[in-house]
Design a protein around this motif. Sequence first.
Motif, mmCIF file in Angstrom:
data_model
loop_
_atom_site.group_PDB
_atom_site.id
_atom_site.type_symbol
_atom_site.label_atom_id
_atom_site.label_comp_id
_atom_site.label_asym_id
_atom_site.label_seq_id
_atom_site.Cartn_x
_atom_site.Cartn_y
_atom_site.Cartn_z
ATOM 1 N N GLU A 76 0.937 -1.346 -0.104
ATOM 2 C CA GLU A 76 0.170 0.107 0.043
ATOM 3 C C GLU A 76 1.010 1.233 0.152
ATOM 4 O O GLU A 76 0.746 2.319 -0.751
ATOM 5 C CB GLU A 76 -1.025 0.188 1.393
ATOM 6 C CG GLU A 76 -1.852 1.358 1.149
ATOM 7 C CD GLU A 76 -2.655 0.925 2.658
ATOM 8 O OE1 GLU A 76 -3.593 2.129 2.670
ATOM 9 O OE2 GLU A 76 -2.819 0.136 3.115
ATOM 10 N N ARG A 77 1.886 1.355 0.690
ATOM 11 C CA ARG A 77 2.885 2.305 1.022
ATOM 12 C C ARG A 77 3.521 2.754 -0.600
ATOM 13 O O ARG A 77 3.536 3.774 -0.586
ATOM 14 C CB ARG A 77 3.734 2.295 2.192
ATOM 15 C CG ARG A 77 4.631 3.725 2.252
ATOM 16 C CD ARG A 77 3.873 5.066 2.791
ATOM 17 N NE ARG A 77 4.584 5.985 2.965
ATOM 18 C CZ ARG A 77 5.161 6.654 1.823
ATOM 19 N NH1 ARG A 77 4.836 6.510 0.544
ATOM 20 N NH2 ARG A 77 5.733 7.666 2.021
ATOM 21 N N ALA A 102 2.669 1.690 -3.208
ATOM 22 C CA ALA A 102 1.501 2.145 -4.430
ATOM 23 C C ALA A 102 1.260 3.868 -4.027
ATOM 24 O O ALA A 102 0.689 4.233 -5.024
ATOM 25 C CB ALA A 102 0.356 1.234 -4.363
ATOM 26 N N ASP A 103 1.173 4.293 -3.043
ATOM 27 C CA ASP A 103 1.081 5.587 -2.701
ATOM 28 C C ASP A 103 2.077 6.426 -2.610
ATOM 29 O O ASP A 103 2.091 7.640 -2.254
ATOM 30 C CB ASP A 103 0.449 5.690 -1.248
ATOM 31 C CG ASP A 103 -1.135 5.098 -1.126
ATOM 32 O OD1 ASP A 103 -1.622 4.685 -2.229
ATOM 33 O OD2 ASP A 103 -1.359 4.768 0.191
ATOM 34 N N ARG A 156 4.675 9.083 -3.368
ATOM 35 C CA ARG A 156 4.553 10.761 -3.688
ATOM 36 C C ARG A 156 5.401 10.872 -5.116
ATOM 37 O O ARG A 156 6.213 10.214 -5.176
ATOM 38 C CB ARG A 156 4.884 11.801 -2.742
ATOM 39 C CG ARG A 156 4.095 11.632 -1.542
ATOM 40 C CD ARG A 156 4.373 12.698 -0.455
ATOM 41 N NE ARG A 156 5.710 12.448 0.112
ATOM 42 C CZ ARG A 156 5.779 11.551 1.246
ATOM 43 N NH1 ARG A 156 4.767 10.850 1.778
ATOM 44 N NH2 ARG A 156 7.194 11.496 1.719
#
Length: 217
Positions: free
Chosen positions: A77-78, A80-81, A83
């Motif tokens: 998840e991290r 994919a997120d 910045r």
Amino acid sequence: MNRRPWLRRTSVSAVSAAALVALATPVEAATVTSGSATVTSGSATAAVAAATADVGYDTWQRDCKAVMDTALPYLKERIADARPGEKQAIVLDIDNTSLETDFGFSYPQPANRPVLETARYAQEHGVALFFVTARPGIIEAPTEWNLDHAGYESSGLYVRGFLDLFRDVAEYKTEQRAEIESKGYTIIANIGNSTTDLSGGHAEKTFKLPDYDGQLS
């Protein structure tokens, strides 16, 4: 598979024994707790033998996998997120975290499979792997080669210089993570098996592998 560390020690080469003695040389007497008895020994090797005799390899691997089964969904998840332009990194301890030090008493030491599988996912998705260890600089080269041989793609290995050997380990490791951040990386996870690996901040999330109340190095 029910491996016991003493079964593998008969095949340890002189080179591996020398390397492991160098990284395990005790600063003070080691203390091992077994049941209700506490035994103090001046030999770190004796402490490891007593500890790993009480903790089976299969149990250790199962416990490591349970931690990584929690870490991997977070990392997916991290990652994919991420910045725009963010340089993500993971910091890993080495002994009984990235490598099977107390159970893989040979050279090269095998990878700790649950950790390697998680690290490989991160590597394949552009996350840099940094290794921060309390091992002394004298074995930096064989340690770096061992990590590569085990399947890790290291973006940096931090070992203790001579003066660092006299410093608090937690303070030393915190400083190295701060150094990694100063290079523009966001440390999305810090993975280790000791509180000294994880304390001090400079990581978004920490994951602690078992050390069985300090019985594993």
